[in-house]
Design an enzyme around this catalytic site. Structure first.
Site, PDB file in Angstrom:
ATOM      1  N   CYS A  55      22.098   1.866 129.171  1.00  0.00           N
ATOM      2  CA  CYS A  55      23.017   2.945 128.792  1.00  0.00           C
ATOM      3  C   CYS A  55      23.176   3.950 129.930  1.00  0.00           C
ATOM      4  O   CYS A  55      22.203   4.547 130.396  1.00  0.00           O
ATOM      5  CB  CYS A  55      22.490   3.634 127.529  1.00  0.00           C
ATOM      6  SG  CYS A  55      23.224   5.245 127.199  1.00  0.00           S
ATOM      7  N   CYS A  58      21.952   7.474 129.164  1.00  0.00           N
ATOM      8  CA  CYS A  58      20.485   7.557 129.181  1.00  0.00           C
ATOM      9  C   CYS A  58      19.967   7.644 130.618  1.00  0.00           C
ATOM     10  O   CYS A  58      19.036   8.406 130.911  1.00  0.00           O
ATOM     11  CB  CYS A  58      19.876   6.345 128.484  1.00  0.00           C
ATOM     12  SG  CYS A  58      20.445   6.116 126.774  1.00  0.00           S
TER      13      CYS A  58
END
Length: 510
Positions: A55, A58
């Site tokens: 991600c 993230c």
């Protein structure tokens, strides 16, 4: 013999305890199903990030998250930060309602029933300030100049209340305001040396910041509402760069009118153009948020597409309102002087600027295939034809759901290509906008029945050929529904917020 047995038992117990103890990466506890409950029991306050290794959001958060963890650990705080790889720990992710990445939950005293969702910014200061507000007083008492200086230096923005009587009505109003704002540290003092240090000889409130003018002094009667308004007007820079970290501050604030300067950092006179933008911003504090975006940065290309801009068209200015509906506005002039930008903002606030609706050029062969191609320029004529029943897919070229739907939609077009009054059509909603239809998610399917009253029916049935045929043969009844339900379904199907096909994801990226 007994001694040896006891020693074995002790070693076994130590081994078991060590096996479950969380590892640390950059001061962040690494949790999994085997040690999650143990971590909750060991730490009074625990902030847990549920992430996916692939991600992008993230990855961008990781260094700031680690910085916050290190800062708290160095202070000897009871608060610890942790992370869980939700792609590996699906049971934990499901237990705590993880539907997108990153999802961040705050656990207090081991309470697993109702952890609080983290909603503040994604910079280390934001994380630390939010956590301290959740675990301590709304405003810390500053007993001397060193404590006040430490608070001011601890964050990009800090607020101090100077009250000779800390039980006064004004001080109580200050505490009420402090309880509302999560991501800014508040302090309160009655110490005369602190008053002198910051040049105050009477009660007051000062917002300190590490940008622009450095500090703002509150004027007037101290009430919770007036303080919140004062902070709202002054907590952000006059011009803020859009980044992964600043996005929550930009979109989480109360100012919903944003003017965007798409400015490549490589352009000649970059500083001059940014200076003009900043000069214009001075007249609109608290009314319009001024944001600049590096149009050369690859992460920002989706935003350019959203506004119908190409890199070669930048520098450029656009304005957007983020109320119930997102509405875009384009200046009449391409000049980026402070005067022209100021004039454009004034005209917008006076209601003298019409929304800017994008449209591609109409292809010569737009009606040659079974699925007709709509753009902004021919939408009204085709969709609201009083003699035709028109079924339209509003799509985005990058949308995974739209790509899955494409072959089915083509078959539907083939099915009705010779029908006398049913038209199957599609429109790229990233490049075309129409006043009559607001698209919130992709794909959005809408039916325009043959009539003079401009009726629009949302389709919320099965995305299958049979489902579409039943809908059309029933005159737009079998499968009709509110498109909000479909939006929820898409989010449930595709939990990764980074790949969310909802147009709101574009808002988050702006």
């Amino acid at each position: 013999m007994l001694r040896r047995a006891l020693l074995c038992l002790a070693l076994t117990a130590l081994f078991r305890a060590g096996a479950g103890a969380p590892d640390e990466e950059d001061h962040v506890l690494v949790l999994h199903k085997g040690n999650f409950d143990e971590a909750l029991a060991a730490h009074k306050y625990l902030l847990v990030e549920f992430y996916a290794p692939w991600c992008g959001h993230c990855k961008a958060l990781a260094p700031e998250y680690a910085k916050a963890a290190g800062k708290l650990k160095a202070e000897g705080s009871e608060i610890r930060l942790a992370k869980v790889d939700a792609t590996e720990e699906s049971d934990l992710a499901q237990q705590y309602g993880v539907r997108g990445y990153p999802t961040i939950k705050f656990f207090k005293n081991g309470d697993t029933a109702s952890p609080k969702e983290y909603t503040a910014g994604r910079e280390a200061d934001d994380i630390v300030n939010w956590l301290k507000k959740r675990t301590g007083p709304a405003a810390s008492t500053l007993s001397d100049g060193a404590a006040a200086e430490a608070l001011v230096e601890s964050s990009e923005v800090a607020v101090i209340g100077f009250f000779k009587d800390m039980e006064s009505d004004s001080a109580k109003q200050f505490f009420l305001a402090a309880e509302v704002i999560d991501d800014i540290p508040f302090g309160i003092t009655s110490n005369s040396d602190v008053f002198s240090k910051y040049q105050l000889d009477k009660d007051g409130v000062v917002l300190f910041k590490k940008f622009d003018e450095g500090r703002n002094n509150f004027e007037g009667e101290v009430t919770k509402e007036k303080l919140l308004d004062f902070i709202k007007h002054n907590q952000l820079p006059l011009v803020i760069e859009f980044t992964e970290q600043t996005a929550p501050k930009i979109f989480g604030g109360e100012i919903k009118t944003h003017i965007l300067l798409f400015l490549p950092k490589s352009v000649s006179d970059y500083e001059g153009k940014l200076s003009n933008f900043k000069k214009a911003a001075e007249s609109f504090k608290g009314k319009i948020l001024f944001i600049f975006i590096d149009s050369d940065h690859t992460d920002n290309q989706r935003i350019l597409e959203f506004f119908g801009l190409k890199k070669e068209e930048c520098p450029a200015v656009r304005l957007i309102t983020l109320e119930e509906e997102m509405t875009k506005y384009k200046p009449e002039s391409d000049e980026l002087t402070a005067e022209k930008i100021t004039e454009f903002c004034h005209r917008f606030l006076e209601g003298k600027i019409k929304p800017h609706l994008m449209s591609q050029e109409l292809p010569d062969d737009w009606d040659k295939q079974p699925v007709k191609v709509l753009v902004g320029k021919n939408f009204e004529e085709v969709a609201f034809d009083e003699k035709k029943n028109v079924f339209v897919e509003f799509y985005a070229p990058w949308c995974g759901h739209c790509k899955q739907l494409a072959p089915i939609w083509d078959k539907l077009g083939e099915t009705y290509k010779d029908h006398e009054n049913i038209v199957i059509a599609k429109m790229d909603s990233t490049a075309n906008e129409v006043e009559a239809v607001k698209v919130h998610s992709f794909p959005t399917l809408k039916f325009f029945p043959a009539s003079a009253d401009r009726t629009v029916i949302d389709y919320n049935g099965e995305r299958t050929l049979d489902g579409f045929k039943k809908f059309l043969e029933s005159g737009g009844q079998d499968g009709a529904g509110d498109d909000d339900d479909l939006e929820d379904l898409e989010e449930a199907e595709e939990p990764d917020l980074e790949e969310d096909d909802d147009q709101k994801a574009v808002k988050d990226e702006l």
